[in-house]
Design a protein around this motif. Structure first.
Motif, mmCIF file in Angstrom:
data_model
loop_
_atom_site.group_PDB
_atom_site.id
_atom_site.type_symbol
_atom_site.label_atom_id
_atom_site.label_comp_id
_atom_site.label_asym_id
_atom_site.label_seq_id
_atom_site.Cartn_x
_atom_site.Cartn_y
_atom_site.Cartn_z
ATOM 1 N N UNK A 1 0.846 -1.182 0.000
ATOM 2 C CA UNK A 1 0.000 0.000 0.000
ATOM 3 C C UNK A 1 0.885 1.237 0.000
ATOM 4 N N UNK A 2 0.468 2.241 -0.771
ATOM 5 C CA UNK A 2 1.100 3.554 -0.755
ATOM 6 C C UNK A 2 0.011 4.589 -0.563
ATOM 7 N N UNK A 3 0.258 5.549 0.317
ATOM 8 C CA UNK A 3 -0.745 6.579 0.591
ATOM 9 C C UNK A 3 -0.044 7.911 0.763
ATOM 10 N N UNK A 4 -0.614 8.930 0.141
ATOM 11 C CA UNK A 4 -0.102 10.285 0.309
ATOM 12 C C UNK A 4 -1.275 11.232 0.489
ATOM 13 N N UNK A 5 -1.152 12.119 1.449
ATOM 14 C CA UNK A 5 -2.169 13.137 1.686
ATOM 15 C C UNK A 5 -1.448 14.460 1.898
ATOM 16 N N UNK A 6 -1.841 15.478 1.167
ATOM 17 C CA UNK A 6 -1.159 16.753 1.307
ATOM 18 C C UNK A 6 -2.071 17.932 1.040
ATOM 19 N N UNK A 7 -1.789 19.029 1.717
ATOM 20 C CA UNK A 7 -2.465 20.291 1.463
ATOM 21 C C UNK A 7 -1.413 21.376 1.339
ATOM 22 N N UNK A 8 -1.582 22.244 0.331
ATOM 23 C CA UNK A 8 -0.577 23.253 0.062
ATOM 24 C C UNK A 8 -1.255 24.544 -0.374
ATOM 25 N N UNK A 9 -0.682 25.657 0.065
ATOM 26 C CA UNK A 9 -1.095 26.931 -0.492
ATOM 27 C C UNK A 9 -0.586 27.050 -1.911
ATOM 28 N N UNK A 10 -1.379 27.654 -2.777
ATOM 29 C CA UNK A 10 -1.032 27.737 -4.200
ATOM 30 C C UNK A 10 -0.985 29.193 -4.632
ATOM 31 N N UNK A 11 0.122 29.879 -4.324
ATOM 32 C CA UNK A 11 0.182 31.315 -4.634
ATOM 33 C C UNK A 11 0.238 31.611 -6.130
ATOM 34 N N UNK A 12 0.657 30.625 -6.943
ATOM 35 C CA UNK A 12 0.736 30.853 -8.376
ATOM 36 C C UNK A 12 1.922 31.714 -8.760
ATOM 37 N N UNK A 13 1.991 32.169 -10.009
ATOM 38 C CA UNK A 13 3.106 33.003 -10.453
ATOM 39 C C UNK A 13 3.057 34.376 -9.802
ATOM 40 N N UNK A 14 4.212 34.997 -9.662
ATOM 41 C CA UNK A 14 4.276 36.286 -8.978
ATOM 42 C C UNK A 14 3.506 37.369 -9.728
ATOM 43 N N UNK A 15 3.314 37.168 -11.033
ATOM 44 C CA UNK A 15 2.618 38.180 -11.832
ATOM 45 C C UNK A 15 1.158 38.319 -11.414
#
Length: 606
Positions: free
Chosen positions: A237-251
Motif C-alpha cells: 500500500x502507498x498513501x499520500x495526503x497533502x495540502x498546500x497553499x497555491x500562490x501561483x506566479x508572482x505576476x
C-alpha cells in the motif's frame, strides 16, 4: 557558455591534473575509486544485470550518495543527475516535474519499485508526491524506453527503488528554515511466514512566499508471505495526503488558493522461481487519487483511477548466454473531473519480448520489441537494438537504437475549452553512443552523445489548444569525470550540452537550455565526519509560447553544503545549507526558487 561556469570547469580539470602525482603516491591502502560492489540495475532491461552489460546510459544514485548530499526529496536527488532537469513551481508542495535530455515532463516515466506513477490527467508525475524515506537507490534511464515500458517513456525512465528485507529501522527528526519540520520512520523485520516493511513521513512548512505553506503525509508499507521456499506473495500500500497553499506566479499571485491531494495505491504480486533458469511474476494494482483546487478564479475536483494487471516471465538459455524476458499488461483508466464534459475511459494492453545475449565475456547484445494497443489510438510498435562491449578491463563502449511513443493525456483530449480530440501520439526515433573508462585506480571518465527525433510533438497554438508539431530534434552530449584527489576526498565534475529545436517553427523548445555543469567535492574530514559540497550551473533557457521565443530565463549557480557527524554506530547528526550564496533564480518562469535555507537533524538507527 558563461565565464563563471567555464572558469569552474577549468579550475576543476586543472585540480585533477595537479593532484595526479600526489594522489598516486598517497592513496596507499585507501579504496580505489569505483572499487565498490558490482552495481546491479533492473530498469534498463527489466531484469537484474550488471550495469556494464547495459546498452544504454544509466545513472544510479545509491542510498549513501543520497545521504551524502543531504537530499530530502526525490527532486533534490535528480537535480544532481547529469542529463536530468528539474522544474519546480516553488518550494515544498509546489508541482515539481522533470525532463531527461530535453524531453517534456510527460515523456518521462516515473516508477516506484517498477510501478507506474505518472498522472492520468496531465501525463507527468509530481515528484513531491513520493517520499525519499526508505529509498535504496534511484535508477535513471536516458533515452527512449517504450520498448519495455510503453507510453510516457519516450524520453527516459526513473525507477525509485525502496529497500526490502531490512531487519531494523531508522527514526529521523529535522527542522529548518521557514518553519520546516519533518519526522520519518522506516523499518522492517522478518516474520515466521515472511517479512514486513513500513515507511512513514510527516513534513510541514510555513513556506517562503505568502500562501505557500505545506502539510504532507506519506505512508508506504508491504507484507511478504512465503508461500514456499521458492514462491512468495506480496501485498503493498502507498498513501499520500497533502495540502498546500497555491500562490501561483508572482505576476498574479493568489493569497487564498488552496490545493488538497490524496493518493492511494493497493497492489498484490506473486513471484515464483521455477528453477535456476526460469522465474515469473504477476501483479494486480489499483491507483486512485483525488485533487481539490479552490481559488478566487476556480473550484475543481479531479478523480483519476487506474486498475491494471501485469506479468513477466524470464528464462535463461544455453548456460545463461541468452536471458529472455516476455511480458504484458492490461490497464483500465477512468477520470472524473469537473473540467471534463463527461467521464472518459481508456483500455490498453501490451506485449513485449527481449533477449539479452551474452555473446562472450566482453560483448552483450540486446534486442527487444513491443506492441501496445489503445482503445482510442490503435496500435503502436516499438523496438530497441543495442550492445555493450568491454574491449579492455575498466572500459565499456555501448550504443543503442530505439523508438518510442507517447499518447495524448486526458487533459489534452478532454479539458473543456483547451482540448483537441484529434491529437495524435508522439513518435520518436533515437540513438546514442557512449564510453566509460577507468583511466587509473583514482580516476574515471564517461562520455556520451545522443540524437532523438520526435514526430507529432505535442505543442499548443495561440489559443493554448494542443496541436501536433511536425518534428522536434533533440541532440546533445555529456561528459563526467570522477577523481580521487586525496585519500579522503573525491571530486566529480560534469558538463552537458543540449540542442533542442522545433523544426516546424524553427525555434528553440521551451525551457531547454544549452548548457549545464556541476561539481561535487566529497570530503571525509574525520573518521566520523563527512562534508559534501555541491555546485550546479544552469545556463539561460528559452521561454517559448505558441512556437515563438517570448523571453529567456537567466542562468544561475547554486551551492549546497551538507555535513554528517556519526556518534557511535546508532546516531548521526546532520546539517545542510541549501543555496548557500542566496542565488535568486527560477526553474519555472515567475516562480521564484527558495532562498538560502538551513536544515539540521538527527537520525537514530536500531
Amino acid at each position: 557558455m558563461p565565464r563563471k561556469a567555464l572558469y569552474l570547469l577549468i579550475l576543476a580539470v586543472a585540480l585533477l591534473g595537479l593532484t595526479a602525482t600526489v594522489s598516486a603516491e598517497t592513496v596507499g591502502d585507501a579504496a580505489e575509486l569505483g572499487e565498490a560492489d558490482i552495481v546491479i540495475v533492473v530498469t534498463a532491461s527489466r531484469i537484474p544485470q550488471e550495469i556494464i552489460a547495459s546498452p544504454v546510459n544509466i545513472s544510479v544514485v545509491s542510498r549513501e550518495e543520497i545521504e551524502a548530499i543531504g537530499a530530502t526529496t526525490v527532486a533534490d536527488v535528480l537535480r544532481h543527475v547529469e542529463g536530468a532537469a528539474v522544474s519546480a513551481h516553488g518550494g515544498l508542495g509546489g508541482a515539481t516535474t522533470m525532463s531527461i535530455r530535453g524531453s517534456t515532463s510527460t515523456q518521462v516515466l516515473i516508477l516506484r519499485d517498477g510501478r507506474r506513477l505518472n498522472a492520468l490527467q496531465n501525463g507527468a508525475f509530481d515528484l513531491g508526491r513520493v517520499s525519499l524515506n526508505g529509498v535504496q537507490q534511484i535508477e535513471v534511464i536516458k533515452g527512449p524506453a517504450s520498448v519495455l515500458y510503453g507510453s510516457d517513456a519516450l524520453g527516459g525512465v526513473v525507477n525509485i527503488i525502496t529497500e526490502r528485507g531490512s531487519d531494523g529501522g531508522q527514526v529521523s527528526l529535522s527542522a529548518g528554515s521557514y518553519g520546516t519540520r519533518s519526522v520519518q520512520f522506516g523499518g522492517g523485520t522478518a516474520l515466521p511466514f515472511g517479512e514486513w516493511n513500513l515507511h512513514l513521513e510527516k513534513i510541514v512548512s510555513d513556506g517562503y512566499r505568502p500562501n505557500s505553506d505545506y502539510d504532507g503525509l506519506f505512508v508506504d508499507g508491504s507484507i511478504v508471505v512465503d508461500v514456499s521456499p521458492s514462491a512468495w506473495l506480496t501485498a503493498g500500500i502507498s498513501y499520500h495526503d497533502g495540502e498546500v497553499g497555491a500562490p501561483g506566479p508572482v505576476a498574479w499571485q493568489s493569497l487564498i488558493a488552496r490545493q488538497k491531494d490524496s493518493y492511494t495505491r493497493f497492489d498484490f504480486s506473486y513471484d515464483q522461481v521455477v528453477d535456476s533458469e526460469r522465474d515469473w511474476s504477476a501483479r494486480w494494482f489499483q491507483d486512485q487519487s483525488i485533487r481539490k483546487y479552490n481559488s478566487e478564479w476556480e473550484d475543481s475536483v479531479h478523480e483519476p483511477k487506474t486498475t491494471g494487471l501485469e506479468g513477466q516471465y524470464n528464462w535463461r538459455l544455453y548456460g545463461g548466454r541468452h536471458h529472455i524476458a516476455v511480458g504484458g499488461s492490461y490497464n483500465k483508466d477512468v477520470v472524473q473531473s469537473t473540467s471534463y464534459p463527461g467521464i472518459p475511459a481508456r483500455d490498453s494492453w501490451s506485449l513485449f519480448a527481449q533477449d539479452v545475449y551474452q555473446y562472450n565475456p566482453q560483448l552483450a547484445l540486446t534486442l527487444g520489441g513491443r506492441v501496445d494497443s489503445y482503445s482510442d489510438f490503435g496500435t503502436e510498435v516499438t523496438y530497441r537494438v543495442g550492445s555493450s562491449y568491454i574491449p579492455v578491463e575498466g572500459t565499456r563502449v555501448y550504443g543503442a537504437i530505439s523508438t518510442g511513443f507517447n499518447v495524448p493525456t486526458f487533459d489534452q483530449l478532454y479539458f473543456a475549452g483547451f482540448n483537441n480530440p484529434d491529437l495524435l501520439p508522439e513518435e520518436a526515433f533515437g540513438y546514442e553512443v557512449g564510453v566509460d573508462r577507468k583511466l587509473s585506480p583514482e580516476m574515471q571518465v564517461s562520455l556520451s552523445a545522443y540524437n532523438r527525433v520526435v514526430d507529432n510533438y505535442h505543442g499548443s497554438d495561440k489559443n493554448w489548444i494542443p496541436v501536433n508539431l511536425d518534428e522536434v530534434v533533440v541532440r546533445g552530449g555529456e561528459i563526467s569525470v570522477d577523481r580521487r584527489i586525496s585519500p579522503n576526498s573525491v571530486l566529480a565534475i560534469s558538463y552537458e550540452y543540449l540542442d533542442a529545436r522545433d523544426k516546424t517553427a524553427n525555434a528553440p523548445v521551451n525551457y531547454k537550455g544549452r548548457h549545464r555543469a556541476s561539481a561535487q567535492l566529497s570530503w571525509q574530514a574525520m573518521e566520523t565526519l563527512s562534508v559534501t559540497t555541491s555546485y550546479r550551473y544552469v545556463g539561460t533557457r528559452p521561454y517559448v509560447e505558441q512556437g515563438a521565443l517570448i523571453d529567456e530565463l537567466p542562468a544561475y549557480s547554486v551551492v549546497d553544503v551538507n555535513a554528517v557527524q556519526a556518534i557511535g554506530e546508532e546516531l548521526e547528526l546532520f546539517a545542510k545549507v541549501s543555496n548557500l550564496l542566496g542565488e535568486q533564480y527560477e526553474e519555472v518562469k515567475d516562480y521564484p526558487a527558495p532562498p538560502r535555507q538551513i536544515q539540521v537533524g538527527v537520525t537514530y538507527s536500531f
